[in-house]
Write a protein that holds these residues in place. Structure first.
Motif, short mmCIF file in Angstrom:
data_model
loop_
_atom_site.label_atom_id
_atom_site.label_comp_id
_atom_site.label_asym_id
_atom_site.label_seq_id
_atom_site.Cartn_x
_atom_site.Cartn_y
_atom_site.Cartn_z
N VAL A 279 0.84 -1.20 0.00
CA VAL A 279 0.00 0.00 0.00
C VAL A 279 0.87 1.25 0.00
O VAL A 279 0.61 2.21 -0.73
CB VAL A 279 -0.95 0.01 1.22
N THR A 280 1.94 1.24 0.80
CA THR A 280 2.82 2.42 0.83
C THR A 280 3.53 2.60 -0.51
O THR A 280 3.70 3.73 -0.96
CB THR A 280 3.87 2.30 1.96
N GLN A 281 3.94 1.50 -1.14
CA GLN A 281 4.58 1.61 -2.46
C GLN A 281 3.64 2.24 -3.48
O GLN A 281 4.03 3.12 -4.25
CB GLN A 281 5.01 0.23 -2.96
N ASN A 282 2.40 1.77 -3.50
CA ASN A 282 1.42 2.29 -4.45
C ASN A 282 1.22 3.79 -4.24
O ASN A 282 1.21 4.57 -5.20
CB ASN A 282 0.10 1.55 -4.27
N ALA A 283 1.07 4.21 -2.97
CA ALA A 283 0.85 5.62 -2.68
C ALA A 283 2.06 6.47 -3.04
O ALA A 283 1.92 7.59 -3.55
CB ALA A 283 0.51 5.79 -1.20
N GLN A 284 3.26 5.94 -2.80
CA GLN A 284 4.48 6.70 -3.10
C GLN A 284 4.60 7.01 -4.59
O GLN A 284 4.84 8.16 -4.99
CB GLN A 284 5.70 5.90 -2.64
N GLN A 337 12.76 0.57 9.45
CA GLN A 337 12.13 0.84 8.15
C GLN A 337 10.81 1.61 8.33
O GLN A 337 10.51 2.52 7.57
CB GLN A 337 11.86 -0.48 7.42
N ARG A 338 10.03 1.21 9.33
CA ARG A 338 8.75 1.86 9.58
C ARG A 338 8.91 3.35 9.82
O ARG A 338 8.16 4.18 9.29
CB ARG A 338 8.07 1.19 10.78
N THR A 339 9.90 3.71 10.63
CA THR A 339 10.13 5.12 10.95
C THR A 339 10.49 5.92 9.70
O THR A 339 10.01 7.05 9.51
CB THR A 339 11.27 5.25 11.98
N LEU A 340 11.31 5.33 8.84
CA LEU A 340 11.72 6.02 7.61
C LEU A 340 10.53 6.23 6.67
O LEU A 340 10.40 7.29 6.04
CB LEU A 340 12.81 5.22 6.90
N ILE A 341 9.66 5.23 6.59
CA ILE A 341 8.49 5.36 5.72
C ILE A 341 7.54 6.44 6.26
O ILE A 341 7.02 7.26 5.50
CB ILE A 341 7.77 4.01 5.58
N LEU A 342 7.33 6.45 7.58
CA LEU A 342 6.47 7.47 8.19
C LEU A 342 7.03 8.87 7.95
O LEU A 342 6.30 9.79 7.58
CB LEU A 342 6.34 7.20 9.69
N ALA A 343 8.34 9.03 8.17
CA ALA A 343 8.96 10.34 7.96
C ALA A 343 8.87 10.76 6.50
O ALA A 343 8.63 11.94 6.19
CB ALA A 343 10.43 10.29 8.41
N GLY A 445 -1.74 10.56 -0.07
CA GLY A 445 -0.57 10.49 0.79
C GLY A 445 -0.94 10.22 2.24
O GLY A 445 -0.25 9.47 2.94
N ILE A 446 -2.04 10.81 2.70
CA ILE A 446 -2.50 10.57 4.08
C ILE A 446 -2.90 9.10 4.25
O ILE A 446 -2.63 8.49 5.30
CB ILE A 446 -3.68 11.51 4.41
N ALA A 447 -3.53 8.52 3.22
CA ALA A 447 -3.87 7.10 3.28
C ALA A 447 -2.61 6.25 3.36
O ALA A 447 -2.55 5.26 4.11
CB ALA A 447 -4.70 6.71 2.05
N GLY A 448 -1.57 6.63 2.60
CA GLY A 448 -0.30 5.91 2.68
C GLY A 448 0.34 6.04 4.05
O GLY A 448 0.92 5.08 4.58
N LEU A 449 0.25 7.23 4.63
CA LEU A 449 0.79 7.45 5.98
C LEU A 449 0.09 6.56 6.99
O LEU A 449 0.72 5.99 7.89
CB LEU A 449 0.62 8.93 6.35
N ALA A 452 1.42 3.08 6.69
CA ALA A 452 2.77 3.00 7.26
C ALA A 452 2.71 2.94 8.78
O ALA A 452 3.50 2.24 9.43
CB ALA A 452 3.60 4.19 6.81
N ALA A 453 1.77 3.66 9.38
CA ALA A 453 1.64 3.67 10.84
C ALA A 453 1.24 2.30 11.39
O ALA A 453 1.49 2.00 12.56
CB ALA A 453 0.61 4.73 11.26
N MET A 454 0.61 1.47 10.55
CA MET A 454 0.18 0.14 10.99
C MET A 454 1.26 -0.92 10.80
O MET A 454 1.07 -2.09 11.19
CB MET A 454 -1.09 -0.27 10.24
N LEU A 455 2.41 -0.56 10.19
CA LEU A 455 3.51 -1.51 10.07
C LEU A 455 4.02 -1.88 11.46
O LEU A 455 3.99 -1.06 12.38
CB LEU A 455 4.65 -0.90 9.26
#
Length: 460
Positions: A279-284, A337-343, A445-449, A452-455
């Motif tokens: 999901v994060t990849q798709n949003a990015q 990894q989770r922290t980097l994706i969130l940031a 982007g908010i949906a991707g965030l 990421a928060a659920m990782l």
């Protein structure tokens, strides 16, 4: 099944050559998805078409990649990763040369959208499979993916600048010749690639699943493109696409119950961490390609910028992507990894209102730089961790499947970004339409965030 040799056993020069070939392959495919954004005016005038016609060509290219990436990943198991990689490069080169000589939009779509799309679907899954197999530990894999994703991100972000320079100095056709020349260099470097796993010619290939999955994705995206012309057609295409994809998943389930090998194992979707990473990849990629198309089109059609002026504006995004992508190895050692994706999502989302507000307040080109820099920094920080999260969730035996699925999801995001944001923009081509298109990207982007928060926490 043979295991990949440890990186220490490989000669350093060969390893660098292989990584260069893989990274350049990702660069040129990402470049192809964004460089046409600055040629919209030139192509539409030369080929006697419209902005929407060029948008369709760009979107179809990204869509063909997304639709065929899963089959491309499966073919690597049957025919080998290096063989598929080389075949993809050759198909891509033919498409690039055909595009350079295109007399009309139809031939351009055949060369760029179809042949280059097919070539990319064949060559990109091996890039990610080979990288995962050749770099088994998290740190070295982060370094390798950092280089690959850096060049991929730079290809997408610097595509407008490089394409603008070539278009202004020669013509838009020369940009496709440039692609063919880069492919020639990759072919020379790729001779040094050693496939870590032997191909298995006995592996079955799900033709029916390939047709159904490709048709479903194509119908969905074409439905979005039809939104500004005919709402009933849009709804019909979206519903039909959803039904075809449902048929595809039922077919996959039936094959698995019979003990047959489907195009895509449903077991891939039972890994929660991988699902969230996808999901994060798709949003990015949706945000990256959507921002690239919207800003480039707005600058050319509304502000009247030429190709090189538009490309220069995107230098800020390129710098941001380079800085954060090339720091992937150091960041992976220090942060989960989770922290980097969130940031990364936080920075990218912050760039959206900056792009809207400064564009409204100022007419100078520099007004777009701060927002694009934030978007570039954010995307560069999270592209590599997202890939690592997904690829590292599965063993070697499933790398062909997950690589194809991962790249398909990412490229589907790219095509959706151009389709959704581009459709909103093209429908109005005004300041309000620009703001609405960028706001839509911010919501995604908010949906991707949120994903990421659920990782899971920790080193993931």
């Amino acid at each position: 099944m043979a295991e990949a040799p440890p990186p220490a056993a490989r000669p350093a020069p060969a390893s660098r050559t292989v990584l260069t070939a893989l990274a350049l392959a990702q660069f040129i495919c990402s470049f192809a998805g964004s460089n046409m954004n600055v040629m919209i005016t030139d192509i539409s005038e030369d080929l006697d078409t419209t902005v929407q016609g060029v948008q369709t060509a760009i979107t179809v290219f990204l869509l063909v990649m997304a639709a065929l990436m899963i089959p491309g990943g499966k073919l690597t198991d049957r025919y080998g990763r290096k063989r598929c990689f080389m075949a993809g490069l050759l198909v891509y080169a033919v498409g690039a040369l055909l595009s350079a000589a295109a007399p009309g939009l139809g031939v351009l779509i055949l060369g760029n959208s179809i042949l280059e799309g097919i070539g990319t679907a064949l060559l990109i899954p091996p890039v990610y499979i080979l990288t995962t197999l050749l770099y088994p530990d998290l740190t070295s894999r982060a370094r390798a993916f950092g280089v690959i994703m850096a060049l991929g991100g730079v290809g997408a972000a610097a595509g407008p600048l490089i394409g603008g320079l070539i278009t202004s100095a020669v013509s838009w056709r020369a940009a496709f010749v440039f692609q063919a020349l880069v492919i020639a260099v990759i072919l020379l470097l790729a001779r040094r690639i050693d496939d870590p796993l032997p191909p298995d010619p006995t592996r079955p290939f799900d033709v029916r699943g390939t047709v159904l999955s490709a048709a479903g994705l194509i119908l969905l995206v074409m439905g979005i493109l039809a939104a500004d012309d005919n709402l009933w057609l849009m709804l019909a295409l979206l519903v039909l696409g959803a039904l075809v994809l449902l048929w595809f998943f039922r077919s996959v389930s039936a094959k698995e119950r019979r003990g047959e090998e489907p195009l895509l194992s449903l077991g891939l979707f039972r890994n929660r961490t991988s699902n969230l990473g996808l999901v994060t990849q798709n949003a990015q990629w949706l945000m990256l390609m959507g921002t690239s198309f919207v800003v480039a089109t707005y600058l050319q059609v509304v502000r009247g910028y030429d190709a090189i002026e538009t490309g220069v504006v995107f230098t800020a995004a390129t710098v941001g992507l380079l800085v954060s992508s090339l720091a992937a190895e150091r960041l992976a050692k220090r942060w989960p990894q989770r922290t980097l994706i969130l940031a990364g999502f936080a920075l990218t989302i912050a760039g959206i209102p900056v792009l809207i507000l400064l564009a409204r307040a100022f007419t100078d080109a520099w007004a777009f730089a701060p927002g694009l820099l934030l978007v570039g920094l954010g995307l560069g920080a999270m592209l590599t961790p997202s890939v690592n999260v997904v690829q590292s969730s599965f063993p070697e035996a499933q790398q062909g499947e997950i690589s194809g699925l991962s790249r398909s999801v990412s490229n589907l995001g790219s095509s959706l970004g151009t389709a959704i944001a581009g459709t909103i923009l093209v429908a109005g081509l005004s300041g309000n339409a620009y703001a609405a298109a960028m706001a839509a990207l911010g919501v995604i982007g908010i949906a991707g965030l949120a994903a990421a928060a659920m990782l899971p926490r920790g080193r993931t």
